[in-house]
Design an enzyme around this catalytic site. Structure first.
Site, PDB file in Angstrom:
ATOM      1  N   ASN A  77       0.879  -1.166   0.000  1.00 20.28           N
ATOM      2  CA  ASN A  77       0.000   0.000   0.000  1.00 20.28           C
ATOM      3  C   ASN A  77       0.917   1.216   0.000  1.00 20.28           C
ATOM      4  O   ASN A  77       1.476   1.577   1.030  1.00 20.28           O
ATOM      5  CB  ASN A  77      -0.907  -0.013   1.227  1.00 20.28           C
ATOM      6  CG  ASN A  77      -1.953   1.088   1.184  1.00 20.28           C
ATOM      7  OD1 ASN A  77      -1.937   1.947   0.311  1.00 20.28           O
ATOM      8  ND2 ASN A  77      -2.853   1.079   2.143  1.00 20.28           N
ATOM      9  N   LYS A 100       3.380   0.830   3.209  1.00 21.90           N
ATOM     10  CA  LYS A 100       2.990  -0.214   4.150  1.00 21.90           C
ATOM     11  C   LYS A 100       3.067  -1.549   3.422  1.00 21.90           C
ATOM     12  O   LYS A 100       2.692  -1.648   2.253  1.00 21.90           O
ATOM     13  CB  LYS A 100       1.563   0.015   4.662  1.00 21.90           C
ATOM     14  CG  LYS A 100       1.389   1.260   5.506  1.00 21.90           C
ATOM     15  CD  LYS A 100      -0.059   1.404   5.964  1.00 21.90           C
ATOM     16  CE  LYS A 100      -0.255   2.665   6.792  1.00 21.90           C
ATOM     17  NZ  LYS A 100      -1.676   2.845   7.195  1.00 21.90           N
ATOM     18  N   ARG A 117      -2.895  -2.392  -3.342  1.00 21.60           N
ATOM     19  CA  ARG A 117      -4.131  -1.636  -3.161  1.00 21.60           C
ATOM     20  C   ARG A 117      -4.094  -0.471  -4.142  1.00 21.60           C
ATOM     21  O   ARG A 117      -3.201   0.372  -4.097  1.00 21.60           O
ATOM     22  CB  ARG A 117      -4.221  -1.121  -1.731  1.00 21.60           C
ATOM     23  CG  ARG A 117      -5.490  -0.341  -1.465  1.00 21.60           C
ATOM     24  CD  ARG A 117      -5.505   0.170  -0.042  1.00 21.60           C
ATOM     25  NE  ARG A 117      -6.790   0.731   0.319  1.00 21.60           N
ATOM     26  CZ  ARG A 117      -7.102   1.133   1.548  1.00 21.60           C
ATOM     27  NH1 ARG A 117      -6.213   1.014   2.514  1.00 21.60           N
ATOM     28  NH2 ARG A 117      -8.285   1.622   1.811  1.00 21.60           N
ATOM     29  N   HIS A 127     -13.113   2.335   0.179  1.00 20.51           N
ATOM     30  CA  HIS A 127     -12.952   1.355   1.270  1.00 20.51           C
ATOM     31  C   HIS A 127     -13.538  -0.002   0.896  1.00 20.51           C
ATOM     32  O   HIS A 127     -13.921  -0.788   1.756  1.00 20.51           O
ATOM     33  CB  HIS A 127     -13.594   1.860   2.576  1.00 20.51           C
ATOM     34  CG  HIS A 127     -12.908   3.045   3.171  1.00 20.51           C
ATOM     35  ND1 HIS A 127     -13.597   4.126   3.672  1.00 20.51           N
ATOM     36  CD2 HIS A 127     -11.605   3.329   3.346  1.00 20.51           C
ATOM     37  CE1 HIS A 127     -12.738   5.031   4.119  1.00 20.51           C
ATOM     38  NE2 HIS A 127     -11.518   4.572   3.943  1.00 20.51           N
ATOM     39  N   GLY A 170      -9.780   7.947   7.717  1.00 19.17           N
ATOM     40  CA  GLY A 170     -10.688   8.009   6.584  1.00 19.17           C
ATOM     41  C   GLY A 170     -11.915   7.213   6.990  1.00 19.17           C
ATOM     42  O   GLY A 170     -11.778   6.108   7.516  1.00 19.17           O
ATOM     43  N   ARG A 189     -10.661  15.442   6.218  1.00 14.52           N
ATOM     44  CA  ARG A 189     -11.552  15.662   5.082  1.00 14.52           C
ATOM     45  C   ARG A 189     -12.952  16.024   5.578  1.00 14.52           C
ATOM     46  O   ARG A 189     -13.390  15.536   6.615  1.00 14.52           O
ATOM     47  CB  ARG A 189     -11.599  14.409   4.208  1.00 14.52           C
ATOM     48  CG  ARG A 189     -10.347  14.193   3.386  1.00 14.52           C
ATOM     49  CD  ARG A 189     -10.327  12.834   2.714  1.00 14.52           C
ATOM     50  NE  ARG A 189      -9.664  11.834   3.534  1.00 14.52           N
ATOM     51  CZ  ARG A 189      -9.647  10.530   3.258  1.00 14.52           C
ATOM     52  NH1 ARG A 189     -10.293  10.064   2.198  1.00 14.52           N
ATOM     53  NH2 ARG A 189      -9.015   9.689   4.044  1.00 14.52           N
ATOM     54  N   ASP A 234      -6.757  13.373  15.016  1.00 15.29           N
ATOM     55  CA  ASP A 234      -6.822  12.082  15.702  1.00 15.29           C
ATOM     56  C   ASP A 234      -7.959  12.094  16.724  1.00 15.29           C
ATOM     57  O   ASP A 234      -7.967  12.927  17.633  1.00 15.29           O
ATOM     58  CB  ASP A 234      -5.487  11.803  16.393  1.00 15.29           C
ATOM     59  CG  ASP A 234      -5.360  10.367  16.870  1.00 15.29           C
ATOM     60  OD1 ASP A 234      -6.318   9.844  17.466  1.00 15.29           O
ATOM     61  OD2 ASP A 234      -4.289   9.770  16.670  1.00 15.29           O
ATOM     62  N   MET A 235      -8.882  11.155  16.583  1.00 12.60           N
ATOM     63  CA  MET A 235     -10.030  11.123  17.481  1.00 12.60           C
ATOM     64  C   MET A 235      -9.611  10.952  18.940  1.00 12.60           C
ATOM     65  O   MET A 235     -10.289  11.449  19.852  1.00 12.60           O
ATOM     66  CB  MET A 235     -10.985  10.002  17.063  1.00 12.60           C
ATOM     67  CG  MET A 235     -12.254   9.907  17.911  1.00 12.60           C
ATOM     68  SD  MET A 235     -13.269  11.417  17.881  1.00 12.60           S
ATOM     69  CE  MET A 235     -14.171  11.165  16.344  1.00 12.60           C
ATOM     70  N   GLY A 293     -10.168   1.616  12.618  1.00 17.16           N
ATOM     71  CA  GLY A 293      -9.533   2.068  13.851  1.00 17.16           C
ATOM     72  C   GLY A 293     -10.458   2.589  14.927  1.00 17.16           C
ATOM     73  O   GLY A 293     -10.459   2.100  16.065  1.00 17.16           O
ATOM     74  N   ILE A 294     -11.273   3.585  14.610  1.00 15.52           N
ATOM     75  CA  ILE A 294     -12.210   4.140  15.590  1.00 15.52           C
ATOM     76  C   ILE A 294     -13.338   3.157  15.849  1.00 15.52           C
ATOM     77  O   ILE A 294     -13.738   2.922  17.002  1.00 15.52           O
ATOM     78  CB  ILE A 294     -12.771   5.488  15.098  1.00 15.52           C
ATOM     79  CG1 ILE A 294     -11.641   6.520  14.929  1.00 15.52           C
ATOM     80  CG2 ILE A 294     -13.829   6.019  16.057  1.00 15.52           C
ATOM     81  CD1 ILE A 294     -12.088   7.807  14.241  1.00 15.52           C
ATOM     82  N   GLY A 295     -13.866   2.577  14.811  1.00 16.49           N
ATOM     83  CA  GLY A 295     -14.986   1.647  14.957  1.00 16.49           C
ATOM     84  C   GLY A 295     -14.654   0.435  15.802  1.00 16.49           C
ATOM     85  O   GLY A 295     -15.506  -0.074  16.541  1.00 16.49           O
ATOM     86  N   GLU A 296     -13.413  -0.037  15.723  1.00 14.20           N
ATOM     87  CA  GLU A 296     -13.003  -1.226  16.468  1.00 14.20           C
ATOM     88  C   GLU A 296     -12.564  -0.928  17.899  1.00 14.20           C
ATOM     89  O   GLU A 296     -12.674  -1.793  18.768  1.00 14.20           O
ATOM     90  CB  GLU A 296     -11.844  -1.923  15.744  1.00 14.20           C
ATOM     91  CG  GLU A 296     -12.206  -2.504  14.398  1.00 14.20           C
ATOM     92  CD  GLU A 296     -10.982  -2.956  13.617  1.00 14.20           C
ATOM     93  OE1 GLU A 296      -9.939  -3.265  14.258  1.00 14.20           O
ATOM     94  OE2 GLU A 296     -11.049  -3.003  12.379  1.00 14.20           O
ATOM     95  N   GLU A 300      -7.968  -5.605   5.220  1.00 13.05           N
ATOM     96  CA  GLU A 300      -7.875  -5.349   3.790  1.00 13.05           C
ATOM     97  C   GLU A 300      -6.689  -6.077   3.167  1.00 13.05           C
ATOM     98  O   GLU A 300      -6.757  -6.533   2.017  1.00 13.05           O
ATOM     99  CB  GLU A 300      -7.760  -3.840   3.558  1.00 13.05           C
ATOM    100  CG  GLU A 300      -8.996  -3.079   3.979  1.00 13.05           C
ATOM    101  CD  GLU A 300      -8.719  -1.639   4.372  1.00 13.05           C
ATOM    102  OE1 GLU A 300      -9.257  -0.747   3.706  1.00 13.05           O
ATOM    103  OE2 GLU A 300      -7.962  -1.425   5.332  1.00 13.05           O
TER     104      GLU A 300
END
Length: 404
Positions: free
Chosen positions: A15, A22, A105, A193, A224, A253, A295-296, A340-343, A390
């Protein structure tokens, strides 16, 4: 390719960005079937290319393989340093695990590619035609592909597209309210995504087949962020559109916004297309609202009212999008949080869910705080936390195509 045709070896997943790469290396297990045919071997990232390149890599066992400066190899670009990275990767592979292929990717496949493809010179040139659709990402993806083609021409390469999974969207979901001639030129909603959503659909079919057949909204929430409506594992709608700027606010964004704002900025602030692009991709979202961070975790740790506002907007927009996507399917049977945030953020999931009680979503606080697989309360529709992968999807596609 059948199981008996598989060779023992390794697959490289790349990626590539403008200043970083990555990578993940998977071992191919020729005697195994299904998901067991692939297992992570090691992974890492080459950062700071063009300023202070540094390599970090860990084995699947979490053993540190590298944490070192690569400034002496840095010539300022990813293509210049990539052959050195490939050499390092091959040196760290056992002799009985030769590199069989590389999977990439690639952000945009346009309307032409609705599935992964084995790359050749003609296809690479076709993909370059989509640079205007993804000007910040597509050139970086193609630069890595071209470099490997030059330095390892015998190595098969596979392109996996972020847009391909959403090619199943009906016209009612993919078409903008613009003149038809512009639609025919390719100005439409593509969605992104897709590799993450494809993995979630695959995982759901394997572990919760009955749920997977229903109407599932997946929230891929990270720096993202986007959401998608999956019906029987197929994309029927998604929050991102023509570009990765659309949908909910992200790290830098803006998400959906009135197009008239851009006209205003051009006329009254004399902003050029380049200035608008820089602002929209790098200065908006959580960073723009809070003035603090993209960063959340930083946002949630701050007591600044603007940081709190950024968090509330993110959660409210996510909840509104979930209900919108449910409308695209005439209902919702399950909700999945990933990325990241969702998990990893129970509080963000709880805030989003607090706006969704009226459609049957309610979380169990203890399960949510523990990041359990099932986090719904009794009587709620199913709510899952599923880590996305992914890289595995890219490796899986590469395995299928590399000897075709």
């Amino acid at each position: 390719m059948t199981q008996s045709d598989r060779k023992k070896g390794a697959l490289l997943v790349l990626n590539s960005g403008s200043s970083s790469v990555k990578f993940t290396v998977f071992q191919v297990n020729p005697d195994a079937s299904g998901d067991e045919a692939l297992s992570p071997f090691f992974a890492g990232q080459l950062d700071g290319i063009g300023s202070s390149a540094k390599l970090k890599a860990k084995a699947a066992t979490k053993e540190l393989l590298a944490d070192e400066s690569w400034e002496h190899l840095d010539q300022g670009t990813v293509p210049a340093i990539l052959p050195h990275l490939l050499e390092w990767i091959e040196k760290n592979l056992p002799a009985d695990l030769p590199l069989l292929a590389a999977g990439h990717r690639v952000v945009h496949g346009g309307q032409l590619f609705n599935k992964p493809v084995l790359l050749n010179g003609e296809i690479i040139e076709q993909l370059s035609e989509f640079i205007p659709l993804a000007p910040l990402h597509q050139p970086q993806n193609l630069a890595a592909i071209r470099t490997l083609a030059e330095s390892r021409p015998e190595l098969p390469q596979v392109a996996c597209f972020d847009t391909a999974f959403h090619q199943t969207m009906p016209e009612v979901s993919s078409t903008y309210g613009i003149p038809d001639e512009l639609t025919q030129e390719g100005i439409r909603r593509y969605g992104f995504h897709g590799l993450s959503y494809e993995f979630i659909a695959h995982h759901m079919r394997e572990t919760f087949p009955d749920v997977a057949k229903g109407r599932v909204v997946v929230a891929h929430l990270g720096s993202g962020a986007s959401l998608a409506a999956l019906q029987d594992g197929v994309s029927v709608d998604t929050s991102m559109g023509f570009s990765a700027l659309d949908g909910i606010p992200m790290g830098t964004r803006p998400g959906s916004m009135d197009a008239g704002i851009l006209i205003h900025l051009m006329r009254h602030h004399k902003m050029s297309a380049d200035e608008l692009e820089k602002m929209l991709y790098y200065k908006c979202g959580l960073l723009g609202i809070s003035g603090l961070s993209n960063d959340m975790r930083d946002i949630q740790a701050s007591e600044d009212p603007k940081a709190k506002l950024a968090e509330e907007i993110f959660c409210m927009k996510a909840a509104k999008t979930i209900t919108s996507l449910a409308t695209s399917m005439d209902g919702i049977d399950a909700l999945v949080f990933t990325a990241g945030i969702g998990e990893h953020s129970p509080s963000i999931r709880a805030k989003i869910a607090s706006h969704l009680k009226w459609i049957g979503v309610e979380l169990d606080d203890a399960k949510n705080d523990a990041n359990d697989l099932h986090i719904e309360a009794d009587g709620s529709l199913p709510v899952f936390v599923i880590p996305t992968d992914e890289e595995f999807m890219i490796a899986s596609h590469t395995l299928k195509l590399q000897s075709a």
